[in-house]
Design a protein around this motif. Structure first.
Motif, PDB file in Angstrom:
ATOM      1  N   GLU A  83       0.835  -1.194   0.000  1.00 49.54           N
ATOM      2  CA  GLU A  83       0.000   0.000   0.000  1.00 49.54           C
ATOM      3  C   GLU A  83       0.870   1.245   0.000  1.00 49.54           C
ATOM      4  N   PRO A  84       0.473   2.203  -0.827  1.00 46.70           N
ATOM      5  CA  PRO A  84      -0.677   2.180  -1.729  1.00 46.70           C
ATOM      6  C   PRO A  84      -0.342   1.726  -3.150  1.00 46.70           C
ATOM      7  N   ARG A  88      -2.960  -0.095  -5.887  1.00 42.14           N
ATOM      8  CA  ARG A  88      -3.460   0.843  -6.892  1.00 42.14           C
ATOM      9  C   ARG A  88      -3.150   0.337  -8.300  1.00 42.14           C
ATOM     10  N   ARG A  91      -5.386  -2.719  -9.175  1.00 43.85           N
ATOM     11  CA  ARG A  91      -6.757  -2.343  -9.548  1.00 43.85           C
ATOM     12  C   ARG A  91      -6.814  -1.755 -10.944  1.00 43.85           C
ATOM     13  N   PRO A 345      -5.306   2.103   0.776  1.00 45.32           N
ATOM     14  CA  PRO A 345      -5.222   2.935  -0.421  1.00 45.32           C
ATOM     15  C   PRO A 345      -5.772   4.335  -0.168  1.00 45.32           C
ATOM     16  N   GLN A 348      -7.536   9.077  -5.373  1.00 42.35           N
ATOM     17  CA  GLN A 348      -6.657   9.837  -6.270  1.00 42.35           C
ATOM     18  C   GLN A 348      -6.648  11.321  -5.944  1.00 42.35           C
ATOM     19  N   GLU A 351      -4.517  11.857  -2.998  1.00 42.06           N
ATOM     20  CA  GLU A 351      -3.114  11.644  -3.349  1.00 42.06           C
ATOM     21  C   GLU A 351      -2.541  12.885  -4.033  1.00 42.06           C
TER      22      GLU A 351
END
Length: 365
Positions: A83-84, A88, A91, A345, A348, A351
């Motif tokens: 993680e992350p 990510r 997925r 996670p 976005q 992030e």
């Protein structure tokens, strides 16, 4: 650092020239963390399989994710943290599912750790556990005590309290260059959820980091090993095994430098690094062969001895050097592990907000 890189390059070149002529078209392209394998195991893999190894390194998750997200990276094996980054990319379709028939040594992995990783990799479909560790403090206790005798060597306050950081700055503070790794720990230090994406919490993280920004000498992740070993820094925020390696190099140099790794009492972030095969890997069969090779107990024991990180193969523990196997900084006791935390996670949008904040922090404005 330069010596270790040259050793690694030499090992890989040795593997290249050891390959039989008929196998020259069998190539494995590896992208791994710096100082994160026993180079002699790379040689052994080529000796046993005839597969040449092209080995490249990175020192931050941001670098790895950027290369893979761009597509057509050319790598067959990558080693993201669960993680992350790993979750990510998984997925997003960034990895090829592991063919378990080609990796019989998957049965050697610790089922307890595999269940923990399953939150990032359901059914352990895309990744095989390689090494794990924590994020904490590398300290030179003698130099720190000389400047700040009352500073707590077992606490994140050593770094995050401006009163302590101001005094320690004279002997050098190195901050790892990774928002992904730093922000959750600062959230934990502030008493917040390490997974928080609340704007107010991020503002508090920024204020805390900006308060110590004048006292940070440099930002480096892999480079922190050499900075601490050479005495250029006396405090670093970094990965557990990196700081343990720094201590070993300092002892080998015999120049009066002492480096210890501290998992802070507020709690250290626990992470797992996974062996994964990019979806567009040019040589997936060689990648499966490499994963299967690495998951042998004697191979993983040799890697742990070399890099000072614990691995995911329980049967390797009996083969690890006693000095390493009995080192609580490498294999933390259960009472210390109880304070560790993991992260999940991050959306976005959050992030991006973290990345912008990190850029401001590095720039000091």
């Amino acid at each position: 650092m330069l010596l270790r890189r040259l050793m690694l390059l030499g090992a890989c070149l040795g593997a290249l020239f050891a390959a039989p002529a008929s196998a020259q078209d069998r190539v494995l392209n590896v992208f791994n963390w710096n100082d994160y394998i026993d180079p002699y195991m790379v040689q052994r893999f080529t000796r046993e399989t005839g597969i040449r190894v092209r080995y490249d390194v990175f020192d931050s998750l941001e670098t790895l994710e950027g290369r893979l997200s761009a597509g057509r990276s050319g790598f067959d094996i990558v080693v993201p943290t669960n993680e992350p980054t790993f979750s990510r990319l998984a997925r997003a379709g960034g990895f090829r599912p592991l063919d378990r028939n080609l990796i019989p040594n998957l049965r050697n992995l610790d089922p307890v750790l595999q269940r923990q990783i399953a939150s990032s990799d359901p059914d352990n479909r895309f990744g095989a556990l390689y090494l794990w560790g924590t994020i904490g403090l590398g300290v030179n206790p003698d130099r720190i005590r000389a400047l700040a005798p009352d500073a707590p060597l077992d606490s994140l306050a050593l770094l995050m309290d401006p009163t302590h950081a101001r005094r320690i700055a004279r002997c050098g503070i190195t901050m790892m260059d990774s928002a992904i790794d730093v922000i959750p720990t600062v959230l934990r230090y502030l008493g917040r959820d390490p997974n928080s994406t609340a704007e107010a919490d991020l503002r508090d993280v920024e204020r805390a980091l900006m308060a110590i920004r004048p006292f940070i000498r440099n930002f480096s992740t892999g480079g922190a090993i050499e900075a601490m070993a050479a005495g250029q820094s006396c405090l670093a925020f970094g990965y557990s095994g990196d700081m343990i390696q720094a201590g070993l190099r300092a002892r080998e140099a015999n120049r009066g430098v002492t480096v210890r790794y501290v998992a802070p009492r507020e709690g250290a972030q626990l992470w797992f690094d996974l062996l994964a095969i990019p979806a567009d890997a040019p040589n997936p069969e060689a990648a499966h062969a490499f994963i299967n090779f690495l998951l042998q107990p004697d191979v993983m024991a040799s890697i742990t001895n070399h890099v000072r990180y614990p691995n995911g193969v329980p049967a390797s523990r009996a083969l690890v050097d006693p000095e390493v196997a009995n080192d609580p900084a490498v294999f933390p006791p259960d009472e210390l592990k109880a304070s560790f935390f993991t992260i999940g996670p991050v959306p976005q949008a959050a992030e991006r907000a973290r990345s912008r904040m990190w850029a401001r922090f590095k720039a000091g404005r």
